[in-house]
Scaffold this motif. Structure first.
Motif, PDB file in Angstrom:
ATOM      1  N   GLY A 136      -5.486   0.566  43.609  1.00  0.00           N
ATOM      2  CA  GLY A 136      -5.101  -0.441  44.454  1.00  0.00           C
ATOM      3  C   GLY A 136      -5.963  -0.134  45.935  1.00  0.00           C
ATOM      4  N   LEU A 137      -6.235  -1.284  46.416  1.00  0.00           N
ATOM      5  CA  LEU A 137      -6.928  -1.215  47.757  1.00  0.00           C
ATOM      6  C   LEU A 137      -5.990  -1.150  49.011  1.00  0.00           C
ATOM      7  N   PRO A 138      -6.378  -0.776  49.929  1.00  0.00           N
ATOM      8  CA  PRO A 138      -5.706  -0.604  51.242  1.00  0.00           C
ATOM      9  C   PRO A 138      -5.261  -2.035  51.633  1.00  0.00           C
ATOM     10  N   ALA A 139      -4.039  -2.265  52.325  1.00  0.00           N
ATOM     11  CA  ALA A 139      -3.357  -3.428  52.593  1.00  0.00           C
ATOM     12  C   ALA A 139      -4.276  -4.092  53.600  1.00  0.00           C
ATOM     13  N   SER A 140      -5.116  -3.515  54.528  1.00  0.00           N
ATOM     14  CA  SER A 140      -5.909  -4.095  55.467  1.00  0.00           C
ATOM     15  C   SER A 140      -7.307  -4.802  54.593  1.00  0.00           C
ATOM     16  N   GLU A 141      -7.351  -4.325  53.746  1.00  0.00           N
ATOM     17  CA  GLU A 141      -8.710  -4.862  52.856  1.00  0.00           C
ATOM     18  C   GLU A 141      -8.079  -5.911  52.243  1.00  0.00           C
ATOM     19  N   ALA A 142      -6.870  -6.009  51.677  1.00  0.00           N
ATOM     20  CA  ALA A 142      -6.121  -7.161  51.126  1.00  0.00           C
ATOM     21  C   ALA A 142      -6.266  -8.263  51.927  1.00  0.00           C
ATOM     22  N   ILE A 143      -5.825  -7.824  53.226  1.00  0.00           N
ATOM     23  CA  ILE A 143      -5.757  -9.145  54.176  1.00  0.00           C
ATOM     24  C   ILE A 143      -7.254  -9.604  54.564  1.00  0.00           C
ATOM     25  N   ARG A 144      -8.385  -8.821  54.509  1.00  0.00           N
ATOM     26  CA  ARG A 144      -9.399  -9.155  54.712  1.00  0.00           C
ATOM     27  C   ARG A 144      -9.953 -10.265  53.732  1.00  0.00           C
ATOM     28  N   ILE A 145      -9.786 -10.054  52.464  1.00  0.00           N
ATOM     29  CA  ILE A 145      -9.925 -10.695  51.452  1.00  0.00           C
ATOM     30  C   ILE A 145      -9.290 -12.100  51.424  1.00  0.00           C
ATOM     31  N   LEU A 146      -7.983 -11.875  51.738  1.00  0.00           N
ATOM     32  CA  LEU A 146      -7.210 -13.380  51.986  1.00  0.00           C
ATOM     33  C   LEU A 146      -7.779 -14.111  53.134  1.00  0.00           C
ATOM     34  N   PHE A 147      -8.093 -13.626  54.237  1.00  0.00           N
ATOM     35  CA  PHE A 147      -8.649 -14.386  55.111  1.00  0.00           C
ATOM     36  C   PHE A 147     -10.118 -14.967  54.755  1.00  0.00           C
ATOM     37  N   ARG A 148     -10.958 -14.148  54.117  1.00  0.00           N
ATOM     38  CA  ARG A 148     -12.057 -14.651  53.842  1.00  0.00           C
ATOM     39  C   ARG A 148     -12.081 -15.793  53.026  1.00  0.00           C
ATOM     40  N   ASN A 149     -11.064 -15.872  52.112  1.00  0.00           N
ATOM     41  CA  ASN A 149     -10.637 -17.272  51.190  1.00  0.00           C
ATOM     42  C   ASN A 149      -9.739 -18.158  51.669  1.00  0.00           C
ATOM     43  N   ARG A 150      -9.365 -18.065  52.876  1.00  0.00           N
ATOM     44  CA  ARG A 150      -8.728 -18.994  53.446  1.00  0.00           C
ATOM     45  C   ARG A 150      -9.385 -20.404  53.390  1.00  0.00           C
TER      46      ARG A 150
END
Length: 223
Positions: free
Chosen positions: A100-114
């Protein structure tokens, strides 16, 4: 809890495959949305929105999702919400084929794909709610210490309350709680800062193990 119910009917050799899926296997995996929908529709006592979420949580705002390639206006707000949470969980959880990746990386991915994959306003609300370093995530402080995030400050997203579990040499210590944002109107001078996010399990520390420790202590105290 029911949105991925259809995976019960996906063959284990595909569901737990430790490597990339073939196009044919991808096609079978994608059927879990329809399979779950069919299972849930069989229970007339369930709210229809539950089966709707099962079927549509992999639809996308840009119409490139599955199984029906719905347009944005056709996707319920419940399916939009669950798609964000499901993606966050998938990114941060260990899989048989990757860590699994860090939560901060998950947030970046979500934000990038909004706006493309995910509902933009819901992604932004999700990030505001959980903070940059969500409770339960693992971080390394500027002192080299390793800590678990306990709570976030609404106005101090980068300075949550943490519980330190390892010292600067990455050795276990008696857990202590530090409020990186301070308790007054201004952060405490000299307080450590978060140097970087860590994946769950880094340096032998995981949220699951910490919860087990706390439960064991509670059990001993109760007895």
């Amino acid at each position: 809890m029911l949105h991925d119910l259809g995976k019960l009917r996906v063959p284990d050799e595909i569901l737990n495959k430790p490597g990339p899926l073939t196009p044919e296997e991808h096609s079978i995996m994608r059927q879990h949305t329809t399979l779950g929908y069919e299972l849930l529709c069989a229970d007339v006592n369930l709210d229809p929105i539950i089966s709707d979420v099962s079927r549509h949580h992999h639809e996308r705002m840009d119409g490139r999702g599955y199984p029906e390639q719905l347009a944005e206006w056709q996707i319920s707000r419940f399916a939009r919400l669950v798609s964000i949470v499901d993606a966050f969980d998938a990114i941060t959880s260990d899989r048989c084929y990757r860590d699994g990746l860090p939560a901060s990386e998950a947030i970046r991915i979500l934000f990038r794909n909004r706006g493309q994959q995910f509902d933009a306003s819901m992604v932004e609300a999700f990030i505001r709610m959980i903070g940059v370093y969500p409770p339960g995530s693992l971080v390394e402080l500027s002192t080299g210490e390793v800590a678990i995030v306990l709570a976030t400050h609404p106005r101090r997203k980068l300075k949550p309350k943490v519980e330190v579990l390892l010292n600067g040499d990455k050795q276990p210590v008696t857990p202590r709680i530090i409020d990186l944002g301070g308790t007054g109107s201004e952060p405490d001078e000299g307080s450590p800062e978060i140097a970087r996010p860590l994946s769950d399990g880094a340096f032998g520390v995981s949220l699951r193990d910490r919860i087990k420790q706390l439960m064991a202590v509670a059990g001993r105290n109760a007895s």
